[in-house]
Structures are given as structure tokens and as C-alpha cells.
Design a protein around this motif. Structure first.
Motif, PDB file in Angstrom:
ATOM      1  N   ARG A   1      44.382 -59.893  26.435  1.00  0.00           N
ATOM      2  CA  ARG A   1      45.221 -58.835  27.021  1.00  0.00           C
ATOM      3  C   ARG A   1      45.364 -57.697  26.042  1.00  0.00           C
ATOM      4  NH1 ARG A   1      48.372 -61.877  31.297  1.00  0.00           N
ATOM      5  NH2 ARG A   1      46.735 -63.424  31.406  1.00  0.00           N
ATOM      6  N   ILE A   2      45.256 -56.502  26.554  1.00  0.00           N
ATOM      7  CA  ILE A   2      45.504 -55.331  25.717  1.00  0.00           C
ATOM      8  C   ILE A   2      46.829 -54.721  26.174  1.00  0.00           C
ATOM      9  CG2 ILE A   2      44.676 -53.044  25.038  1.00  0.00           C
ATOM     10  CD1 ILE A   2      41.841 -54.052  25.556  1.00  0.00           C
ATOM     11  N   ILE A   3      47.755 -54.612  25.250  1.00  0.00           N
ATOM     12  CA  ILE A   3      49.049 -54.027  25.590  1.00  0.00           C
ATOM     13  C   ILE A   3      49.234 -52.769  24.747  1.00  0.00           C
ATOM     14  CG2 ILE A   3      51.547 -54.399  25.663  1.00  0.00           C
ATOM     15  CD1 ILE A   3      50.843 -57.475  25.628  1.00  0.00           C
ATOM     16  N   VAL A   4      49.372 -51.655  25.411  1.00  0.00           N
ATOM     17  CA  VAL A   4      49.531 -50.389  24.692  1.00  0.00           C
ATOM     18  C   VAL A   4      51.004 -50.011  24.690  1.00  0.00           C
ATOM     19  CG1 VAL A   4      49.045 -47.918  24.812  1.00  0.00           C
ATOM     20  CG2 VAL A   4      47.205 -49.577  25.155  1.00  0.00           C
ATOM     21  N   VAL A   5      51.548 -49.783  23.508  1.00  0.00           N
ATOM     22  CA  VAL A   5      52.951 -49.376  23.406  1.00  0.00           C
ATOM     23  C   VAL A   5      52.994 -47.937  22.912  1.00  0.00           C
ATOM     24  CG1 VAL A   5      55.200 -49.910  22.417  1.00  0.00           C
ATOM     25  CG2 VAL A   5      53.498 -51.727  22.672  1.00  0.00           C
ATOM     26  N   ASP A   6      53.608 -47.076  23.693  1.00  0.00           N
ATOM     27  CA  ASP A   6      53.725 -45.688  23.256  1.00  0.00           C
ATOM     28  C   ASP A   6      54.908 -45.062  23.971  1.00  0.00           C
ATOM     29  OD1 ASP A   6      53.021 -43.407  21.807  1.00  0.00           O
ATOM     30  OD2 ASP A   6      50.884 -43.748  22.148  1.00  0.00           O
ATOM     31  N   TRP A   7      55.269 -43.837  23.561  1.00  0.00           N
ATOM     32  CA  TRP A   7      56.495 -43.261  24.110  1.00  0.00           C
ATOM     33  C   TRP A   7      56.278 -42.394  25.341  1.00  0.00           C
ATOM     34  CZ3 TRP A   7      56.056 -38.066  24.095  1.00  0.00           C
ATOM     35  CH2 TRP A   7      55.129 -37.534  23.204  1.00  0.00           C
ATOM     36  N   ALA A   8      55.018 -41.954  25.574  1.00  0.00           N
ATOM     37  CA  ALA A   8      54.798 -41.017  26.688  1.00  0.00           C
ATOM     38  C   ALA A   8      54.905 -41.729  28.046  1.00  0.00           C
ATOM     39  CB  ALA A   8      53.432 -40.367  26.553  1.00  0.00           C
ATOM     40  N   GLU A   9      55.231 -40.928  29.055  1.00  0.00           N
ATOM     41  CA  GLU A   9      55.264 -41.435  30.432  1.00  0.00           C
ATOM     42  C   GLU A   9      53.819 -41.701  30.854  1.00  0.00           C
ATOM     43  OE1 GLU A   9      57.647 -42.646  32.997  1.00  0.00           O
ATOM     44  OE2 GLU A   9      58.662 -40.826  32.296  1.00  0.00           O
ATOM     45  N   MET A  10      53.537 -42.875  31.353  1.00  0.00           N
ATOM     46  CA  MET A  10      52.139 -43.199  31.672  1.00  0.00           C
ATOM     47  C   MET A  10      52.066 -44.444  32.540  1.00  0.00           C
ATOM     48  SD  MET A  10      48.854 -42.606  30.410  1.00  0.00           S
ATOM     49  CE  MET A  10      48.946 -42.110  28.710  1.00  0.00           C
ATOM     50  N   THR A  11      51.108 -44.467  33.458  1.00  0.00           N
ATOM     51  CA  THR A  11      50.923 -45.684  34.257  1.00  0.00           C
ATOM     52  C   THR A  11      49.747 -46.476  33.695  1.00  0.00           C
ATOM     53  OG1 THR A  11      49.349 -44.551  35.693  1.00  0.00           O
ATOM     54  CG2 THR A  11      51.668 -44.508  36.369  1.00  0.00           C
ATOM     55  N   ASP A  12      49.646 -47.722  34.084  1.00  0.00           N
ATOM     56  CA  ASP A  12      48.496 -48.531  33.650  1.00  0.00           C
ATOM     57  C   ASP A  12      47.197 -47.857  34.081  1.00  0.00           C
ATOM     58  OD1 ASP A  12      50.425 -50.276  32.877  1.00  0.00           O
ATOM     59  OD2 ASP A  12      49.909 -51.876  34.302  1.00  0.00           O
ATOM     60  N   GLU A  13      47.199 -47.375  35.337  1.00  0.00           N
ATOM     61  CA  GLU A  13      45.961 -46.775  35.873  1.00  0.00           C
ATOM     62  C   GLU A  13      45.588 -45.511  35.098  1.00  0.00           C
ATOM     63  OE1 GLU A  13      48.655 -47.443  37.927  1.00  0.00           O
ATOM     64  OE2 GLU A  13      47.802 -49.429  38.326  1.00  0.00           O
ATOM     65  N   GLY A  14      46.608 -44.709  34.809  1.00  0.00           N
ATOM     66  CA  GLY A  14      46.354 -43.463  34.076  1.00  0.00           C
ATOM     67  C   GLY A  14      45.744 -43.754  32.720  1.00  0.00           C
ATOM     68  N   LEU A  15      46.283 -44.762  32.060  1.00  0.00           N
ATOM     69  CA  LEU A  15      45.801 -45.129  30.730  1.00  0.00           C
ATOM     70  C   LEU A  15      44.346 -45.585  30.799  1.00  0.00           C
ATOM     71  CD1 LEU A  15      46.712 -45.682  27.743  1.00  0.00           C
ATOM     72  CD2 LEU A  15      47.036 -48.048  28.465  1.00  0.00           C
ATOM     73  N   ILE A  16      44.079 -46.456  31.780  1.00  0.00           N
ATOM     74  CA  ILE A  16      42.719 -46.989  31.915  1.00  0.00           C
ATOM     75  C   ILE A  16      41.730 -45.860  32.221  1.00  0.00           C
ATOM     76  CG2 ILE A  16      41.251 -48.498  33.334  1.00  0.00           C
ATOM     77  CD1 ILE A  16      43.804 -50.339  33.547  1.00  0.00           C
ATOM     78  N   GLN A  17      42.171 -44.913  33.027  1.00  0.00           N
ATOM     79  CA  GLN A  17      41.302 -43.775  33.346  1.00  0.00           C
ATOM     80  C   GLN A  17      40.972 -42.978  32.084  1.00  0.00           C
ATOM     81  OE1 GLN A  17      39.703 -43.257  36.220  1.00  0.00           O
ATOM     82  NE2 GLN A  17      38.617 -41.676  35.058  1.00  0.00           N
ATOM     83  N   GLN A  18      41.967 -42.756  31.242  1.00  0.00           N
ATOM     84  CA  GLN A  18      41.725 -42.042  29.976  1.00  0.00           C
ATOM     85  C   GLN A  18      40.692 -42.771  29.131  1.00  0.00           C
ATOM     86  OE1 GLN A  18      44.884 -41.310  27.307  1.00  0.00           O
ATOM     87  NE2 GLN A  18      46.038 -40.011  28.713  1.00  0.00           N
ATOM     88  N   PHE A  19      40.854 -44.085  29.044  1.00  0.00           N
ATOM     89  CA  PHE A  19      39.897 -44.874  28.266  1.00  0.00           C
ATOM     90  C   PHE A  19      38.500 -44.759  28.875  1.00  0.00           C
ATOM     91  CE2 PHE A  19      43.373 -48.095  26.822  1.00  0.00           C
ATOM     92  CZ  PHE A  19      43.812 -47.181  25.880  1.00  0.00           C
ATOM     93  N   ARG A  20      38.470 -44.776  30.215  1.00  0.00           N
ATOM     94  CA  ARG A  20      37.186 -44.727  30.923  1.00  0.00           C
ATOM     95  C   ARG A  20      36.456 -43.418  30.623  1.00  0.00           C
ATOM     96  NH1 ARG A  20      33.021 -44.536  32.311  1.00  0.00           N
ATOM     97  NH2 ARG A  20      31.912 -45.089  34.204  1.00  0.00           N
ATOM     98  N   ASP A  21      37.213 -42.320  30.611  1.00  0.00           N
ATOM     99  CA  ASP A  21      36.598 -41.017  30.345  1.00  0.00           C
ATOM    100  C   ASP A  21      35.920 -41.012  28.979  1.00  0.00           C
ATOM    101  OD1 ASP A  21      37.592 -40.265  32.747  1.00  0.00           O
ATOM    102  OD2 ASP A  21      39.290 -39.113  31.931  1.00  0.00           O
ATOM    103  N   PHE A  22      36.595 -41.600  28.022  1.00  0.00           N
ATOM    104  CA  PHE A  22      36.038 -41.603  26.669  1.00  0.00           C
ATOM    105  C   PHE A  22      34.897 -42.576  26.499  1.00  0.00           C
ATOM    106  CE2 PHE A  22      37.593 -39.360  22.999  1.00  0.00           C
ATOM    107  CZ  PHE A  22      38.514 -38.531  23.583  1.00  0.00           C
ATOM    108  N   ILE A  23      35.027 -43.729  27.122  1.00  0.00           N
ATOM    109  CA  ILE A  23      34.012 -44.759  26.881  1.00  0.00           C
ATOM    110  C   ILE A  23      32.668 -44.280  27.408  1.00  0.00           C
ATOM    111  CG2 ILE A  23      34.162 -46.233  28.951  1.00  0.00           C
ATOM    112  CD1 ILE A  23      34.438 -47.872  25.692  1.00  0.00           C
ATOM    113  N   GLY A  24      32.699 -43.542  28.527  1.00  0.00           N
ATOM    114  CA  GLY A  24      31.450 -43.028  29.079  1.00  0.00           C
ATOM    115  C   GLY A  24      30.747 -42.166  28.053  1.00  0.00           C
TER     116      GLY A  24
END
Ligand code: BG6
Length: 493
Positions: free
Chosen positions: A40-63
Motif C-alpha cells: 500500500r502506498i499512503i501519501v500524507v500531505d496538507w493539500a486538498e486532494m482526492t485519491d484519483e487526483g493524486l493517481i492522475q498526477q503520478f500517471r502524467d509523470f510516469i508516462g
């Protein structure tokens, strides 16, 4: 084999490091079957964010990462990606509040956990204190809890000691993984392979045969968007006690009794302990002024450091440093180690050059001893990764003339493998509990001890600063540092 199951908690995981390095590294590990199905990857941060939004950000970079990989770049492996991201979750919270850790406890449950501190250094202590008081740091019933800490680890010897002491309130040394990303580089790990798995280098690796060693970490980039951080840091703190000291200790250490984490780190600590703290007379601090890459029409104009964003007009921060260090032990007495690192230099190149002593006698009438090409073994860390050996050979033709030639081993060519992020090994090692490639409290403090005189001089405004045009080789004064004893830096072009 796949690492044991567990949670990988990234504090500050909404930042750049996670997107650019950690996620691609975890993905690479997963592609190689090294990540457990239950990860499991658990991201802890202060910004407002959804799981989907976070995964999308990662997806953009991984490509982007996948397409930029080396020789055997492939398409993203969707199956691997889907499996990884099915287990990513976001936890919004302040690093300073108990409630964050209570929520985290519920997510981590009784799993193994790695806590990765991808946060500004000022939060290291607070987060670890909270991991302690909340019980998250406690290892029981065969479950492990480990903390990975990024640099900068302290800003001088005293603060590094204080931070180590603070961590040890909540954690055992065996739970602490202090990262120096240079240790994740294949070519840095290869220094030990080269030295300790070959019969021909080690017998020559000493004061009888080596004249001096040059360690270079030249960068073409300037301070970029990190002005605020860099102003209070400078080239010495940013690169020397950590990255360059790692290169130095790998080069100078004795063979460890085994490759156990502590056997290796004991040898590093030993060699660090015999490096004399730098003398100001053996050091050159530089700062870049405006200049250019190239000349003529194609030239790209470059701003000076003081014109960069977030930099004080009269800034005294160094963007370059060169120093001569002495390693006072039986093997190295009298062999200077020259270090240099800087931003906005002519080329990006990290390398260790072992300069061997000259042949004792010139047999060749037309080539006096001082004209013989010296034997230099260069360990190329980046961007081209490999090893070259320079030596003299006869130039073809009827007269006996000698010229310098090079024998070259190129990593990418030989192994036909592209670069990784360097974080794969480090993350995997932490997951399986191998601390060899991580800094121990004493090796961190040892690095700071060496540069402390420079930091003291900076603090009291007594460390001279010289200037060098951006896009070239660094300050003239750095050449003089070697010229005093008739030596020269390897050219940067
Ligand atoms: C980082 C420094 O630790 O290392 C940066 O903070 C520097 O300023 C970087 O650019 C160099 O790393 P690499 O892997 O590009 O040599």
C-alpha cells in the motif's frame, strides 16, 4: 524476490520527489516483480486532494518517465500500473498534529511500514517525534517500522548531531535509513565492485602508485527555482559532506570484512575519521556571474547567480567549491584528494579520476617524462556511465613517438540497459532491511566534520569568494589550487 508486504507512507508525497523519482522507482521495481502484491502506498500531505487526483498526477509523470528511459524504453505496463495504483491512498493532514498520526495508524494497522520523509528538513524531527509518541514507530510481533530521511541532514556538525540524537529518542539506529541518492547510482556501487572484485586495481591503489585523486561533480544547471533553499545552503552544504564524501570514502576505504551493512559502514567511518578538516588555504569558493554556453550566434546567454530569482543582490553564497583534502592513514599519506563541484559549468559530469604516478624513467628520447601521457583511471558516474583508462602508446609511423590513448568500458553499451532513477535499489533495500547503502549517524557527522571549518568561516564572513563566468570551467583560483603542486584538473569539455 518480492519484498515483504507492507505500507509505504510518503510524508510530503504530493511534492516533486514522489512524482519524479519515487513513483517511477516503485513502478520499475514492480515491473521486475520486486514489489509485494500487498503493497500500500499512503501519501500524507496538507493539500486538498482526492485519491484519483493524486493517481492522475503520478500517471502524467510516469508516462513521461517511461518514454524518457534509456535504450530499451517501453510503453507503460498497464497491468503493473493498475495493480500498484489500486492500493494508493491519500491522507490529508498536518505533519504537526496528533490527529494525522491517529488517522495514519488506522490505515497502516499492523502492517510493516516504511515512512519516507519527502519533506523540508525542518519537519524531520517533528514527524519522527510523532511517529514515536503515536506508537507508529514501534516494532512488535515481527512487524518492522523504518524511516527514510532525505537530505539535508542538518546544516552543520552541531545540528546533525542534534538531529541524530532526536531521532534516537523515538527510533533505534537499525530503523533509520538516511538517504544519499549518490549511493543509489549504479556507477557509485560499481566503485566497490571495481576495487574489490578485480586482481589488478587494488594492488596499485595506494600512495606508492597513485599521485593524486580528483573528484568532480560538475553541473550545467544553475540554481533554477530553488533560490530560496540554495541561498541558505550553497555548494558546500549541498554537495560536499554528503555526495562527494561518499565518492571519496568509496574510493579511499579499506576492503570491508564482508558486505554486511555495518562492515561496509565501519570502513567508511574509519576513513572519514582520518580526513583532516579542510583548511581554508586549501579551498576555493566561487559564484557564477553572467556568461554563456557556447559562443557566436548559437550562444545561449546565462544570468549570473545574483540575478536569479530569490537571490540577494550581494549574495555571498557559493555555487562552486574546490578543495584539497588529506587522508591521513597508511595507505594515503601524502596523496591529495581534490574535490570540485559547481553549478553552471561547461558540462554536466560526475567522475572520479585516479591519477597514477609517472613512469620513473623516460626511455623514449623524443618524449621526456613530463610529456608522457599520465595513466589516469576515470570512473564516470554520470551522465555517461563507465570506466576509462588512459595510457601511452606508440603513434604509428617510422619514428618512435608516443601519444595518449584510452580504453573504455561503457555501461549502456555493454549491458544494453537504460538508466534507472537510482532510487530503485534504495527503496528495495529499505523494504528488505539492508542498510548498506544508507548513511549511519557517524558517517553523516564525519562528513560535516570535514567541512566545518568552511562553514565557520562563512558564518564569520571570513571565507573569500571569487567569481567565474557561467558556462565555463569554474574559477581560475581553483586551477591555482592544483598548479601550486604542478597538477591540473582534467578538462571539462
Ligand atoms: C542534490 C542537490 O542533492 O544533488 C542538487 O541538492 C544537485 O543541488 C543534485 O543538483 C545533483 O544530483 P545528480 O544526481 O544530478 O548528480
Amino acid at each position: 524476490a518480492a519484498a515483504p508486504p507492507g505500507a509505504f507512507v510518503i510524508f510530503g508525497g504530493g511534492g516533486d520527489l514522489t512524482k519524479r523519482l519515487l513513483m517511477p522507482a516503485i513502478y520499475n521495481l514492480a515491473c521486475n516483480g520486486l514489489i509485494n502484491e500487498d503493497f500500500r502506498i499512503i501519501v500524507v500531505d496538507w493539500a486538498e486532494m482526492t485519491d484519483e487526483g493524486l493517481i492522475q498526477q503520478f500517471r502524467d509523470f510516469i508516462g513521461d518517465f517511461v518514454s524518457k528511459r534509456g535504450t530499451n524504453a517501453t510503453e507503460l505496463r498497464q497491468d503493473v500500473w493498475d495493480r500498484l495504483t489500486a492500493n494508493i491512498s491519500y491522507l490529508r493532514g498536518s505533519f504537526e498534529e496528533d490527529s494525522t498520526y491517529e488517522a495514519l495508524k488506522e490505515k497502516v494497522e499492523a502492517r510493516n511500514a516504511v515512512f519516507y520523509l519527502a519533506v523540508a528538513a525542518k519537519f524531520f524531527g517533528t514527524i519522527v517525534d510523532h511517529l514515536g509518541t503515536s506508537g507508529l514507530a514501534k516494532e512488535e510481533d515481527g512487524v518492522y517500522r523504518r524511516v527514510i530521511i532525505e537530505k539535508p541532514f542538518g546544516s552543520d556538525l552541531e545540528s546533525a548531531r542534534a538531529l541524530n540524537a532526536r531521532l534516537l529518542h523515538s527510533l533505534d539506529e537499525s530503523q533509520i535509513y538516511r538517504i544519499d541518492h549518490y549511493l543509489g547510482k549504479e556507477t557509485v556501487q560499481n566503485i566497490m565492485a571495481l576495487r574489490f572484485s578485480n586482481g589488478i586495481f587494488e594492488p596499485l591503489w595506494n600512495r606508492q602508485n597513485i599521485d593524486h585523486v580528483q573528484i568532480t561533480a560538475a553541473e550545467t544547471v544553475g540554481v533554477e527555482k530553488r533560490g530560496r533553499f540554495y541561498e541558505g545552503t550553497g555548494a558546500i552544504r549541498d554537495m560536499v559532506p554528503n555526495h562527494l564524501m561518499q565518492l571519496l570514502t568509496m574510493t579511499a576505504m579499506e576492503a570491508p570484512a564482508s558486505f554486511d551493512a555495518d562492515a561496509v559502514r565501519d570502513e567508511k567511518a574509519k576513513v572519514l575519521s582520518v580526513i583532516q578538516p579542510v583548511k581554508l588555504s586549501n579551498m576555493v569558493r566561487g559564484q557564477y556571474v553572467s556568461g554563456s554556453f557556447g559562443v557566436g550566434e548559437e550562444a545561449e546567454a546565462l544570468r549570473g547567480y545574483r540575478e536569479e530569482k530569490d537571490i540577494a543582490l550581494g549574495s555571498q553564497t557559493e555555487t562552486y567549491v574546490a578543495m584539497k583534502l588529506a587522508v591521513d592513514n597508511w595507505r594515503w599519506a601524502g596523496v591529495p584528494f581534490y574535490l570540485r563541484t559547481g553549478k553552471r559549468l561547461r558540462t554536466r559530469r560526475t567522475e572520479i579520476a585516479i591519477h597514477f604516478k609517472q613512469a620513473p624513467f623516460a626511455l623514449f628520447r623524443d618524449t621526456p617524462v613530463e610529456k608522457l601521457t599520465p595513466n589516469i583511471l576515470v570512473l564516470h558516474i554520470q551522465p555517461t556511465e563507465g570506466v576509462t583508462l588512459q595510457f601511452s602508446a606508440k603513434v604509428p609511423g617510422p619514428s618512435v613517438k608516443l601519444g595518449g590513448v584510452r580504453m573504455k568500458f561503457d555501461y549502456a553499451e555493454w549491458f544494453n540497459d537504460g538508466p534507472t532513477t537510482g532510487y530503485e535499489t534504495l527503496i528495495y533495500d529499505c523494504l528488505i532491511g539492508d542498510q548498506t547503502l544508507f548513511q549511519r549517524a557517524d558517517t553523516i557527522e564525519g562528513g560535516w566534520r570535514v567541512v566545518q571549518p568552511a562553514l565557520d568561516a562563512e558564518a564569520s564572513d571570513t571565507a573569500p569568494l571569487c567569481f567565474y563566468p557561467a558556462g565555463l570551467d569554474g574559477p581560475r583560483e581553483a586551477d591555482e589550487l592544483l598548479a601550486r603542486s604542478g597538477r591540473r584538473w582534467l578538462a571539462l569539455e
